[in-house]
Enzyme design. Structure first.
Site, PDB file in Angstrom:
ATOM      1  N   GLU A   1       0.837  -1.197   0.000  1.00  0.00           N
ATOM      2  CA  GLU A   1       0.000   0.000   0.000  1.00  0.00           C
ATOM      3  C   GLU A   1       0.880   1.258   0.000  1.00  0.00           C
ATOM      4  O   GLU A   1       1.887   1.330   0.694  1.00  0.00           O
ATOM      5  CB  GLU A   1      -0.909  -0.009   1.234  1.00  0.00           C
ATOM      6  CG  GLU A   1      -1.873   1.158   1.305  1.00  0.00           C
ATOM      7  CD  GLU A   1      -2.773   1.110   2.524  1.00  0.00           C
ATOM      8  OE1 GLU A   1      -3.852   1.735   2.478  1.00  0.00           O
ATOM      9  OE2 GLU A   1      -2.422   0.443   3.525  1.00  0.00           O
TER      10      GLU A   1
ATOM     11  N   LYS B   1      -9.858   1.902  -2.610  1.00  0.00           N
ATOM     12  CA  LYS B   1     -10.116   1.409  -1.254  1.00  0.00           C
ATOM     13  C   LYS B   1     -11.540   1.736  -0.830  1.00  0.00           C
ATOM     14  O   LYS B   1     -11.953   2.903  -0.848  1.00  0.00           O
ATOM     15  CB  LYS B   1      -9.104   2.040  -0.301  1.00  0.00           C
ATOM     16  CG  LYS B   1      -9.079   1.455   1.096  1.00  0.00           C
ATOM     17  CD  LYS B   1      -7.921   2.072   1.877  1.00  0.00           C
ATOM     18  CE  LYS B   1      -7.702   1.437   3.222  1.00  0.00           C
ATOM     19  NZ  LYS B   1      -6.515   2.013   3.905  1.00  0.00           N
TER      20      LYS B   1
ATOM     21  N   CYS C   1      -5.811  -3.021   2.557  1.00  0.00           N
ATOM     22  CA  CYS C   1      -5.603  -2.815   3.988  1.00  0.00           C
ATOM     23  C   CYS C   1      -6.887  -2.951   4.813  1.00  0.00           C
ATOM     24  O   CYS C   1      -7.344  -4.057   5.086  1.00  0.00           O
ATOM     25  CB  CYS C   1      -4.919  -1.473   4.208  1.00  0.00           C
ATOM     26  SG  CYS C   1      -4.103  -1.353   5.827  1.00  0.00           S
TER      27      CYS C   1
END
Length: 309
Positions: A57, A141, A182
């Site tokens: 990331e 995301k 994440c």
């Protein structure tokens, strides 16, 4: 639920690059990422050349809301429409496309801060390249990292970032791969849907910290793998205690039994894992939860999405 309409999964080799040395210079970060991809693409002893290489990331910039606006790049990718790499306004996209073509390997380019060219919103975005260097998918995301653990850590991505609104997978010659970033791993619905749409693996570029990492990094990967009887991997940056944000590291691959089959410590490294779909099949045959689900008393979260993520 039949998966016959989905791509057949075949054995493949996965490489995760736990990238270190990230600093304020985007040019240097991209050069180092390129060097490490070249290194990862070389066969290592009894490990074959990887079929898919993953970066962490925010690999092209420091990680933190205050950095995202300055490092954000316009990508301009629209699913289903041709994308001209040579005309891309994204330096990171051009670099990753070139190296994917050079090593002739699939690359999941971690994530970068992205600026939407229409509304100017910022996103934390993963990009995916095939062995010809074509940009074939992006994932914005979906769940932003907004947490407040008193006395330990407060972090709010939403101060500068917007959340994505689509789930993502991409099809390869070795099977279908799901993508999250994440904090997305904390939401089991994403992996559930990916598994029911035929994904052999769910891969999350991520950057847990020294509070959440020891608590949940491995636990969440094992949970998502066991729940859905798929492979799960998370690729972290290496830890840098001189940086504003201290990443946990410990990039990891977990098999459908919930066993850790590859991992590392906090330092820069490359880990490899052989992904064998037969293990997924045997796990599901022995513990057939897919055929035992009670959709007569609870909903199938993947049902309304059809075959497109």
């Amino acid at each position: 639920m039949s998966t016959s309409i989905y791509p057949t999964s075949k054995p493949f080799c996965l490489a995760l690059i736990q990238l270190g040395g990230l600093g304020p210079s985007k040019d240097k970060n991209l050069r180092h990422a390129r060097e490490m991809i070249l290194k990862a693409a070389q066969p290592q002893g009894d490990v074959a050349k990887p079929d898919l290489i993953v970066l962490p990331e925010c690999f092209n910039s420091p990680y933190g809301p205050k950095f995202f606006p300055d490092y954000a790049e316009v990508i301009g990718y629209v699913p289903g429409q041709p994308y001209n790499i040579s005309e891309s306004r994204s330096q990171s996209v051009r670099v990753l496309s070139d190296i994917a073509k050079q090593v002739h390997t699939w690359i999941l380019g971690g994530s970068i801060p992205e600026k939407d060219e229409i509304d100017g919103k910022l996103y934390n975005t993963a990009t995916v390249y095939n062995p010809d260097g074509d940009l074939v998918a992006i994932h914005r995301k979906v769940h932003l990292f907004d947490i407040d653990i008193p006395g330990k850590i407060t972090f709010k991505e939403s101060t500068t970032l917007s959340a994505g609104n689509k789930l993502t997978h991409f099809d390869t010659e070795f099977g279908r791969i799901g993508v999250g970033i994440c904090y997305d791993v904390r939401f089991p619905e994403m992996a559930m849907i990916a598994a029911r749409k035929g994904c052999a693996a769910m891969i999350y570029p991520g950057a847990f910290n020294l509070t959440t990492g020891p608590m949940h990094w491995e636990l969440l990967q094992r949970a998502r793998a066991v729940d859905n009887q798929i492979f799960v991997a998370m690729c972290s940056p290496a830890r840098d205690l001189n940086a504003d944000y201290h990443a946990w590291g410990h990039s990891t691959v977990v098999n459908p039994y919930g066993e850790v089959i590859a991992t590392t410590d906090e330092r820069e490294s490359i880990i490899y894992a052989n992904i064998d779909p037969e293990l997924m099949d045997s796990t599901r045959a022995g513990i057939p939860v897919n055929s035992q689900r009670r959709f007569d008393i609870y909903k199938d979260v993947s049902e309304h999405l059809g075959d497109v993520l």
